[in-house]
Motif scaffolding. Sequence first.
Motif, mmCIF file in Angstrom:
data_model
loop_
_atom_site.group_PDB
_atom_site.id
_atom_site.type_symbol
_atom_site.label_atom_id
_atom_site.label_comp_id
_atom_site.label_asym_id
_atom_site.label_seq_id
_atom_site.Cartn_x
_atom_site.Cartn_y
_atom_site.Cartn_z
ATOM 1 N N VAL A 1 -2.542 -7.040 -3.711
ATOM 2 C CA VAL A 1 -1.976 -7.094 -4.971
ATOM 3 C C VAL A 1 -1.654 -8.466 -5.616
ATOM 4 N N ASP A 2 -1.120 -9.255 -4.710
ATOM 5 C CA ASP A 2 -0.601 -10.485 -5.058
ATOM 6 C C ASP A 2 -1.812 -11.399 -5.357
ATOM 7 N N ILE A 3 -2.951 -11.248 -4.561
ATOM 8 C CA ILE A 3 -4.202 -12.022 -4.769
ATOM 9 C C ILE A 3 -4.795 -11.845 -6.097
ATOM 10 N N LEU A 4 -4.688 -10.645 -6.770
ATOM 11 C CA LEU A 4 -5.270 -10.272 -7.928
ATOM 12 C C LEU A 4 -4.378 -10.528 -9.185
ATOM 13 N N GLY A 5 -3.201 -10.206 -8.906
ATOM 14 C CA GLY A 5 -1.901 -10.743 -9.854
ATOM 15 C C GLY A 5 -1.744 -11.980 -10.040
ATOM 16 N N ARG A 6 -1.790 -12.817 -8.951
ATOM 17 C CA ARG A 6 -1.437 -14.325 -9.419
ATOM 18 C C ARG A 6 -2.677 -14.899 -10.088
ATOM 19 N N ALA A 7 -3.918 -14.360 -9.822
ATOM 20 C CA ALA A 7 -5.109 -14.834 -10.524
ATOM 21 C C ALA A 7 -4.980 -14.366 -12.024
ATOM 22 N N GLY A 8 -4.038 -13.705 -12.173
ATOM 23 C CA GLY A 8 -4.215 -13.012 -13.882
ATOM 24 C C GLY A 8 -4.931 -11.812 -14.104
ATOM 25 N N GLN A 9 -5.353 -11.006 -13.058
ATOM 26 C CA GLN A 9 -5.924 -9.812 -13.125
ATOM 27 C C GLN A 9 -5.133 -8.834 -12.648
ATOM 28 N N LEU A 10 -4.206 -8.588 -13.827
ATOM 29 C CA LEU A 10 -3.262 -7.692 -13.544
ATOM 30 C C LEU A 10 -3.639 -5.967 -13.570
ATOM 31 N N GLU A 11 -4.639 -5.658 -14.500
ATOM 32 C CA GLU A 11 -5.015 -4.472 -14.613
ATOM 33 C C GLU A 11 -5.716 -4.259 -13.317
ATOM 34 N N ARG A 12 -6.603 -5.064 -12.693
ATOM 35 C CA ARG A 12 -7.098 -4.993 -11.338
ATOM 36 C C ARG A 12 -6.012 -4.362 -10.318
ATOM 37 N N GLU B 1 -5.264 3.275 -6.597
ATOM 38 C CA GLU B 1 -6.227 3.933 -5.782
ATOM 39 C C GLU B 1 -6.000 3.780 -4.521
ATOM 40 N N MET B 2 -4.762 3.377 -3.946
ATOM 41 C CA MET B 2 -4.644 3.190 -2.412
ATOM 42 C C MET B 2 -4.532 4.552 -2.101
ATOM 43 N N PRO B 3 -4.900 4.627 -0.694
ATOM 44 C CA PRO B 3 -5.200 6.014 0.070
ATOM 45 C C PRO B 3 -3.739 6.374 0.511
ATOM 46 N N VAL B 4 -2.754 5.321 0.516
ATOM 47 C CA VAL B 4 -1.186 5.954 0.997
ATOM 48 C C VAL B 4 -0.297 5.466 -0.093
ATOM 49 N N GLU B 5 0.798 6.237 -0.233
ATOM 50 C CA GLU B 5 1.732 5.822 -1.016
ATOM 51 C C GLU B 5 2.335 4.432 -1.331
ATOM 52 N N PRO B 6 2.142 4.101 -2.536
ATOM 53 C CA PRO B 6 2.552 2.350 -2.635
ATOM 54 C C PRO B 6 3.965 2.477 -2.552
ATOM 55 N N GLY B 7 4.428 1.238 -1.918
ATOM 56 C CA GLY B 7 6.013 1.048 -1.598
ATOM 57 C C GLY B 7 6.297 -0.228 -2.350
ATOM 58 N N THR B 8 7.635 -0.657 -2.113
ATOM 59 C CA THR B 8 8.139 -1.640 -2.529
ATOM 60 C C THR B 8 7.276 -3.010 -2.488
ATOM 61 N N ALA B 9 6.774 -2.901 -1.490
ATOM 62 C CA ALA B 9 5.769 -4.410 -1.324
ATOM 63 C C ALA B 9 4.786 -4.557 -2.206
ATOM 64 N N GLU B 10 4.187 -3.593 -2.469
ATOM 65 C CA GLU B 10 3.166 -3.548 -3.626
ATOM 66 C C GLU B 10 3.614 -3.593 -4.899
ATOM 67 N N TRP B 11 4.555 -2.913 -5.244
ATOM 68 C CA TRP B 11 5.144 -3.078 -6.711
ATOM 69 C C TRP B 11 5.845 -4.107 -6.886
ATOM 70 N N GLY B 12 6.393 -4.828 -5.891
ATOM 71 C CA GLY B 12 7.203 -6.029 -5.991
ATOM 72 C C GLY B 12 6.186 -7.180 -6.306
ATOM 73 N N ALA B 13 5.131 -7.070 -5.577
ATOM 74 C CA ALA B 13 3.860 -8.203 -5.799
ATOM 75 C C ALA B 13 3.383 -8.031 -7.195
ATOM 76 N N LEU B 14 3.428 -6.730 -7.711
ATOM 77 C CA LEU B 14 2.768 -6.749 -9.106
ATOM 78 C C LEU B 14 3.858 -7.351 -9.968
ATOM 79 N N CYS C 1 3.536 -10.102 -12.827
ATOM 80 C CA CYS C 1 3.924 -9.806 -14.444
ATOM 81 C C CYS C 1 4.741 -10.923 -14.956
ATOM 82 N N VAL C 2 5.656 -11.216 -14.110
ATOM 83 C CA VAL C 2 6.720 -12.211 -14.582
ATOM 84 C C VAL C 2 5.766 -13.801 -14.865
ATOM 85 N N ILE C 3 4.933 -13.964 -13.867
ATOM 86 C CA ILE C 3 4.117 -15.395 -13.824
ATOM 87 C C ILE C 3 3.428 -15.165 -15.324
ATOM 88 N N HIS C 4 2.697 -14.209 -15.503
ATOM 89 C CA HIS C 4 1.784 -14.094 -16.828
ATOM 90 C C HIS C 4 2.290 -13.353 -17.809
#
Length: 788
Positions: A560-571, A578-591, A595-598
Amino acid sequence: MFIKSAITGSYSLIGSQSFFINLLKKSTTLSHLTQTHAQIILNGFKDDLSTITKLTNRLLDLNATSYARDLFLSIPNPDLFLFNVLIKGFSNHHSISLYTHLRKCTHLIPDNFTYSWAITSASTLSDEKLGILLYEHAIVDGFGSDVFVATAFVDFCFKIWRVDLARKVFDKIPARDTVLWNSVISGFVKSCFFEDAIRVFGDMLKDGRVRLDSTSVAAVLPALAELQELTLGMKVQCLALKLGFHSHVYVLTGLISLYSKCGEVEAAKLLFGEIGRPDLVSCNAMISGYTSNGETECSVRLFKQLLGSGEKVNSSTIVVLIPVFYPFGYLNLTKCIHSFCVKSGIVSKCSVSTALTTAYSRLNEIESARKLFDESSEKTSASWNAMISGYTQNGLTEAAVSLFQEMQMSKVSPNPVTVTSILSACAQLGALSLGKWVHGLVKSMNFESNIFVSTALIDMYAKFGSIREARQLFDSMVEKNVVTWNAMISGYGLHGQGQDALRLFSEMSHFGVSPNGVTFLSLLYACSHAGLVKEGEELFHSMVHAHHFEPLAEHYACMVDILGRAGQLERAFNFIMEMPVEPGTAEWGALLGACVIHKDKKLAHVASERLFQLDPDNVGYYVLLSNLYSAERNYPLAASVRQDVKKRKLAKIPGCTLIEIGETPHVFTSGDRSHPRATEIYAMLEELIRKMKEAGFQTETDTVLHDVEEEEKEQMLNVHSEKLAIAFGLIATESGSEIRIFKNLRVCIDCHTATKFISKITERVIVVRDANRFHHFKDGVCSCGDYW
């Protein structure tokens, strides 16, 4: 009574030498021996060396050392055999006194047994100089290559952590017997040189002149277990079957530990079932297997069965029962075990108190851990290590360093485990001078060859910002394990050198070192900090499909961080959904961070809503959202977020920056005026701001509170802790020298821009380590390329 009964059994031999020697063999108490000694004197055998030697030997067997010594002193002309019996029997400073007396006051010449047992005594005393001197005497007398002497000296070397010397001596012995090979394998295992133990075992197999025994197999199994080399372990198991050793209890016990440490508890249970009547050691291994795999209920059940059978458990049983590996949720159990130990009187056993200290430390019950440590009457290196490691793991690095210095003043010498823990503390603390001092200690104690110590040094230098020193250490290592490669890859990621991390991974694959989950996490982290989107996606795909690793939350967050930092926020958002497991604080925190950067308010709102549900007390998410609204000049919403923080009584972690001048650390907070040189610091800061503005610098005020004047916003930003630390570095160090600072939070955009200007104006290299990574500023440019 004892004598009368012996006379009844062998009347015809009364008064002969063989009668008394036979009588001594039957003696089982000190009373028996004193009666026999009286009869030996009455029958005229008080000067008969064979009889007196046998009596001395039996006295030593019963620990009657003072009696044995007095008896020896009564003999006018003791022979070498009697000297050897006493040197072996004492195994302490008396042995060395006897050896010295033998050399200086008699015409007798020491033999290989004399040297072997004298060296063993030096090992008991842990006297390095004495042990080496004795071996040098043995070499002079022609016993340097004697296998008996060599085995004793190799054991001695392992005891004093001179692994390099042990290997050197072993390599020079031309005719090695099975005992020597086994001693070296066991020594490497006890010294945590597991790869070396396995390699020596392999060499032993190739050597056609030596025969393996069951001890050889049992000796190598712990090394395979520690490295979780299950495939290789199964080959050793097949070898044990072929040689007929598989049914030996201690071999089965070693296999139980191997399968347990490799996570194969069911296989361990089957092996445990093969033991007809499991002894306490086997039961301990099975309890350890359950505990180390999180099956605590099973370990407690087996422990209860042991107690119910009337078996007397020992300290080892308690140590493996304590949930050291999976303590979370078992605080009550740990306290119950602690109480059992107090009632049983075994809490004073060093291994028990050390295991309890470790468990309490991992449960963040650091006060209970320290109380146990302080109450321990005997503190071994393991005790000190547990407490130092506990402080380090709980972020109490200054306490860890202080305790290490206290250990230095005690009679206990640090070992590689101690050094590894304290290097980790130095890395966390940012104490470069202390880290270099510890590195000097490593060299003086010859620990550089220890793979764990060298790996910790690499990690430390990387975290100090000295990536070149880290790589030099890495390249100088003869042997590297996956942890070593991970440390160097992680170091490159920390410094934003993604391509170097990928090149090193390619090199790692070339050398046949299999990656693990940490390897991929380090690589993904490196990609996220270098904008390597394509490479990151390929790595993630390879990890899942080629290497068959189940991604953890950290792996998903990195993507998420790789895509988000590069500005690919929708991806990035779609990836989360689409994650096979329930997303937690790590994934939403990275997003949210992306979002703040961009400045994507819409997705930031989605991410923050999820985060407030998952972790409502984490003030960091509120700060990020408030900063985004402030940057968008939506001040009412920013104020609303800050009001929520106040209502919830959440506190933002205060920013602070450390700079080390010489060996003295200086810590600054925003607007700090407590430093003795505060006047000079603020004067330097004013001068810097003036020159920066002339060079075109503009203060970034968007994220500062909206309800203060613009000029006041600038003043608030100008006194951030990192600016104060840099200003102090400029007045406290020589012109042209490098400045290094460490900040506990992410560096703000205004300070980042300002530091670029300062590096150009002052012609200084400024290295900044923040909560995320390193920034190397030189000539107005940052190594991160403004991508952080």
